[in-house]
Design a protein around this motif. Sequence first.
Motif, mmCIF file in Angstrom:
data_model
loop_
_atom_site.group_PDB
_atom_site.id
_atom_site.type_symbol
_atom_site.label_atom_id
_atom_site.label_comp_id
_atom_site.label_asym_id
_atom_site.label_seq_id
_atom_site.Cartn_x
_atom_site.Cartn_y
_atom_site.Cartn_z
ATOM 1 N N ALA A 183 -25.390 -41.320 -84.457
ATOM 2 C CA ALA A 183 -24.416 -40.241 -84.644
ATOM 3 C C ALA A 183 -24.296 -39.401 -83.381
ATOM 4 C CB ALA A 183 -24.820 -39.370 -85.833
ATOM 5 N N ALA A 184 -25.436 -39.098 -82.786
ATOM 6 C CA ALA A 184 -25.434 -38.268 -81.579
ATOM 7 C C ALA A 184 -24.727 -38.986 -80.440
ATOM 8 C CB ALA A 184 -26.869 -37.935 -81.174
ATOM 9 N N TYR A 185 -24.971 -40.318 -80.342
ATOM 10 C CA TYR A 185 -24.336 -41.079 -79.270
ATOM 11 C C TYR A 185 -22.813 -41.096 -79.426
ATOM 12 C CZ TYR A 185 -23.173 -44.709 -75.956
ATOM 13 O OH TYR A 185 -22.615 -45.392 -74.918
ATOM 14 N N ILE A 186 -22.380 -41.318 -80.660
ATOM 15 C CA ILE A 186 -20.936 -41.363 -80.918
ATOM 16 C C ILE A 186 -20.283 -40.027 -80.583
ATOM 17 C CG2 ILE A 186 -19.184 -41.600 -82.739
ATOM 18 C CD1 ILE A 186 -21.098 -43.549 -84.136
ATOM 19 N N ASP A 187 -20.967 -38.962 -80.999
ATOM 20 C CA ASP A 187 -20.448 -37.621 -80.756
ATOM 21 C C ASP A 187 -20.310 -37.358 -79.250
ATOM 22 O OD1 ASP A 187 -19.707 -34.964 -81.529
ATOM 23 O OD2 ASP A 187 -21.626 -34.368 -80.641
ATOM 24 N N GLN A 188 -21.349 -37.752 -78.538
ATOM 25 C CA GLN A 188 -21.369 -37.533 -77.092
ATOM 26 C C GLN A 188 -20.250 -38.333 -76.423
ATOM 27 O OE1 GLN A 188 -25.077 -38.922 -75.552
ATOM 28 N NE2 GLN A 188 -24.371 -38.653 -73.435
ATOM 29 N N ALA A 189 -20.093 -39.583 -76.846
ATOM 30 C CA ALA A 189 -19.068 -40.449 -76.253
ATOM 31 C C ALA A 189 -17.674 -39.904 -76.523
ATOM 32 C CB ALA A 189 -19.195 -41.863 -76.809
ATOM 33 N N SER A 190 -17.459 -39.371 -77.704
ATOM 34 C CA SER A 190 -16.118 -38.919 -78.065
ATOM 35 C C SER A 190 -15.712 -37.706 -77.245
ATOM 36 C CB SER A 190 -16.062 -38.571 -79.554
ATOM 37 O OG SER A 190 -16.778 -37.375 -79.779
ATOM 38 N N ARG A 191 -16.702 -36.998 -76.711
ATOM 39 C CA ARG A 191 -16.338 -35.816 -75.938
ATOM 40 C C ARG A 191 -16.074 -36.117 -74.464
ATOM 41 N NH1 ARG A 191 -20.523 -32.136 -76.508
ATOM 42 N NH2 ARG A 191 -21.576 -33.255 -78.184
ATOM 43 N N LYS A 192 -16.322 -37.337 -74.069
ATOM 44 C CA LYS A 192 -16.050 -37.708 -72.682
ATOM 45 C C LYS A 192 -14.578 -38.117 -72.543
ATOM 46 C CE LYS A 192 -20.360 -40.049 -71.947
ATOM 47 N NZ LYS A 192 -20.888 -41.380 -71.620
ATOM 48 N N THR A 193 -13.960 -37.708 -71.442
ATOM 49 C CA THR A 193 -12.622 -38.217 -71.166
ATOM 50 C C THR A 193 -12.791 -39.572 -70.476
ATOM 51 O OG1 THR A 193 -12.587 -37.258 -68.972
ATOM 52 C CG2 THR A 193 -11.758 -35.885 -70.738
ATOM 53 N N GLU A 194 -11.685 -40.313 -70.420
ATOM 54 C CA GLU A 194 -11.726 -41.605 -69.735
ATOM 55 C C GLU A 194 -12.194 -41.402 -68.297
ATOM 56 O OE1 GLU A 194 -9.104 -44.578 -70.421
ATOM 57 O OE2 GLU A 194 -9.166 -44.174 -72.574
ATOM 58 N N ARG A 195 -11.745 -40.282 -67.763
ATOM 59 C CA ARG A 195 -12.064 -39.971 -66.372
ATOM 60 C C ARG A 195 -13.581 -39.806 -66.198
ATOM 61 N NH1 ARG A 195 -9.309 -40.443 -62.463
ATOM 62 N NH2 ARG A 195 -10.031 -39.487 -60.556
ATOM 63 N N GLN A 196 -14.163 -39.059 -67.121
ATOM 64 C CA GLN A 196 -15.606 -38.837 -67.015
ATOM 65 C C GLN A 196 -16.362 -40.151 -67.110
ATOM 66 O OE1 GLN A 196 -15.699 -35.880 -70.105
ATOM 67 N NE2 GLN A 196 -16.815 -34.463 -68.807
ATOM 68 N N ARG A 197 -15.880 -41.020 -67.994
ATOM 69 C CA ARG A 197 -16.550 -42.308 -68.142
ATOM 70 C C ARG A 197 -16.510 -43.070 -66.819
ATOM 71 N NH1 ARG A 197 -15.010 -45.233 -73.810
ATOM 72 N NH2 ARG A 197 -15.209 -43.436 -75.177
ATOM 73 N N GLN A 198 -15.362 -42.956 -66.117
ATOM 74 C CA GLN A 198 -15.247 -43.648 -64.835
ATOM 75 C C GLN A 198 -16.164 -43.041 -63.795
ATOM 76 O OE1 GLN A 198 -11.167 -43.860 -63.483
ATOM 77 N NE2 GLN A 198 -10.602 -44.889 -65.368
ATOM 78 N N GLU A 199 -16.237 -41.716 -63.814
ATOM 79 C CA GLU A 199 -17.046 -41.035 -62.806
ATOM 80 C C GLU A 199 -18.530 -41.357 -62.955
ATOM 81 O OE1 GLU A 199 -15.720 -37.066 -63.300
ATOM 82 O OE2 GLU A 199 -13.948 -37.393 -62.053
ATOM 83 N N GLU A 200 -18.917 -41.769 -64.143
ATOM 84 C CA GLU A 200 -20.331 -42.095 -64.351
ATOM 85 C C GLU A 200 -20.708 -43.401 -63.674
ATOM 86 O OE1 GLU A 200 -20.649 -41.963 -68.524
ATOM 87 O OE2 GLU A 200 -20.830 -39.779 -68.571
#
Length: 806
Positions: free
Chosen positions: A279-296
């Motif tokens: 649940a925590a992982y899903i919540d965390q992922a949903s708050r990331k923008t596509e951009r943030q995912r790329q920046e990681e």
Amino acid sequence: MAEYNPKEIEAKWQQYWQDNALFRTPAKPDPKKKKYVLVEFPYPSGDGLHVGHAKIYTATDVAARYHRMRGYDVLHPMGWDAFGLPAENSAIKFGVHPAELTERNTTKFKEQMLSLGLSYDWEREINTTDPDYYKWTQWIFLQLFKRGLAYEDTIPINWCPSCKTGLANEEVIDGHCARCGHVVEQKPMRQWMLKITAYADQLLAGLDDLDWPTFIKDIQRNWIGRSEGINITYDIVDSTDTVTCFTTRPDTNFGATFVVVAPEHNLATQVAADNKEVAAYIDQASRKTERQRQEEDRIKTGVFTGRYAINQLTGKKMPIWVSDFVIGHFGTGAVVGVPGHDLRDFEFAQTFDLPIIRVVVGPDGDTTSVTRPEQVQEKTGAMMNSDFLDGLPIDEATTRMMDHMETEGYGERVTTYSLRDWVFSRQRYWGEPIPLIHCQECGIVPVPEAELPVTLPEVTSYEPTGTGESPLAGISDWVNVSCPTCDGAAKRETNTMPQWAGSSWYWIRFTDHDNTKALADPKKIKQWLPVDIYVGGAEHAVLHLLYGRFWNMVLHDIGAVNTAEPFTKRHIVGLVLGEDGQKMSKSRGNVVNPDDEIAKYGADTVRIFASFMGPFEGSAAWTTAGITGSERFMKRLWRLFMEMPQDEAALTADLNLAVQQTIKRVTESMEHFRFNTAVSSLMELLNTFEKDKAVAPSALQTFALLLSPLAPHLAEEAWQSLGNDTSVTLQPWPEADAEVLAGAQVTIPVQINGKVRGTLTTDSGQDEAAVVEEAKGLENVTRHLEGKEIVKTIYVPDKLLNLVVK
RNA sequence: GCCGAGGUGGUGAAACGGUAAACACGCUACGUUCAGAACGUAGUGCUCUUACGGGCUUGCGGGUUCAACUCCCGCCCUCGGCACCA
């Protein structure tokens, strides 16, 4: 004779063309000789025309004028794509109604276009913000709705916080809003969607036959992103549930060691109900923008669900993980991990210490276990560790495995696309109202066609609310209506259509712009469509050109238009850069205003420079030096036509040949949209004429005809001064005299071992022996032949002689 | 990473496998002018030669051909699009 005064002659001829309605579209075009020549209609911004417009409009106009002279019935119209944010934003800023701004801007644009001498049929002018026009945009929407191609959905969509509206996928560039550049967020919202994906295959297949630049077709193909694969359904241990994964590479399935689902996947949601970590992982992922995912930097993260899927091939248990590297909306939102043969799966397996099995032999017969990313063999090779597939090349293994899985009943071949449905609603004022009514009793009810158009209400504030509600929602007299079906209380849909709606069918309207009963009269549609030559920018590859094709296909399916594809041939304009070679922009201060250029040099000079500055598709700088050169050409032409003594006897055989060759070259250039070479051919002819004391009037006549599409004002003036009393634009295009061209003398290079050692001029059609004899007589050739033996003679008649010696 | 388009003088560029650099800009010299602007004439890829003429040259390296900017193979670079798309 007076000096060349473009201002005077251009105003005069522009008036003449208007007064005589010279560019009125023929009412009954000859079906075999019709040409629909169209350039993308502009958004009439407050800045007026840009020199980039001057280039693209001139080129299209040259083509239209050329085809008219060739005897075609030409439709060459212009209009205004006037809905959109800039007008609305100015309206907010200055407190003026957007319609009033639009009116002001279109007047300005039209004046500028007239001053360039563009040959539009202004009687067919259209404006997408005119209720008589958008009535039909709304009508098309209703047809889409009735066919289930427009539907309501609440999904996370791209939201621009600066424009305060949702955006289509195609309007997001690198995570930013295409219009304002602001970072785009994901926001779940109630949306109207158009089911463009239903046409994915047709949009793809139709491209094959279009005469478009390959790169534009490839961009569309890429965007549609068809991939053929298989959905594999795995059983889940100790459960009646299953998980279905999409893959294009089932051949590697003996090497599958885990399954990963997207955070949005049902299975993830289901597990999250009693698993805090998930649940925590899903919540965390949903708050990331596509951009943030790329920046990681694509570092793999994830969490184990505690569940296992069974690989039917091996009977092994595959742990099911949740990770945000899997995209929820592609395929099934779940992938099967084959870490030996997919780099992402490999990285995931390494991060979480999952087993890796090699099932494809590496280069040089490498069969060792895969431990380094370089060993991940994705593309070619023979199968291993794969039972009945061992030894097969991967493509054959893929087919075999698909057959196997389908036979066994847990696999199903599928085709997926990266194209997604079109987010069609905007939470802004200045657009077409979506003609639907929400009734509590009856649900969503279309506005009856007889009641179209649903016009925009007058409002005092256009300000977007920013809440995801359209500003129209606040106009209660407009919003509250009675339901067309049950007459009960109901509310209008308050979202408006996107900028792209009005331009998705406008070429149809030009065939019959004031029809009140239909989009256009089917007879007229049939007379003119498809558009034969469509000219525009590359930036619309997946926007306007994709949307337009989609709507046209739908309209074709409902029998409203005669062809599925709207645009047969497409020309793409290159960028016009500033004097400094940079993209023109206000902030750089390198913007050139076409009005200033016309005032300074005249429209013909601007047209010639726009044509001559380089290939149409190429980008080139608008330079003072460059336009001065074109001005010089115009002045020299003026002297040629108006001041040079005229004498028919001046037309020697050589000069006549030059004239005929010019006709041929200019015609070829025109056919291929190569206006730079058309101009240079005319320059060469001018250079030839200028060498003499006098010029033949018949040659000048031809010259004026060839010049007329490019520099129509000067051509008219010249034509008149040669004693003609009709417009040059009504004359037939000259044809090159084939006999003159064939009978001319030819200059042949003489090569020895491929190096040019001399040239000889001789009658065309000579036989080889005679040419060789003549060549041997050339002094320089004789010298190079001395003491050598000719071992081979290559003679290309009238082109070249090559003597191979030893 | 994947898909696509390109790379030719100081510059914008031409060139059905057949004289690479047409045309134009810029530059140099000369003429015209009191001077400038404008215009005209000649020259202008690199290089050797007093000259005649020769050698080299289309991103790099190979290949096919009598002949390659053009066709084939392999690299490099630039631009456009897509991109954790399974």
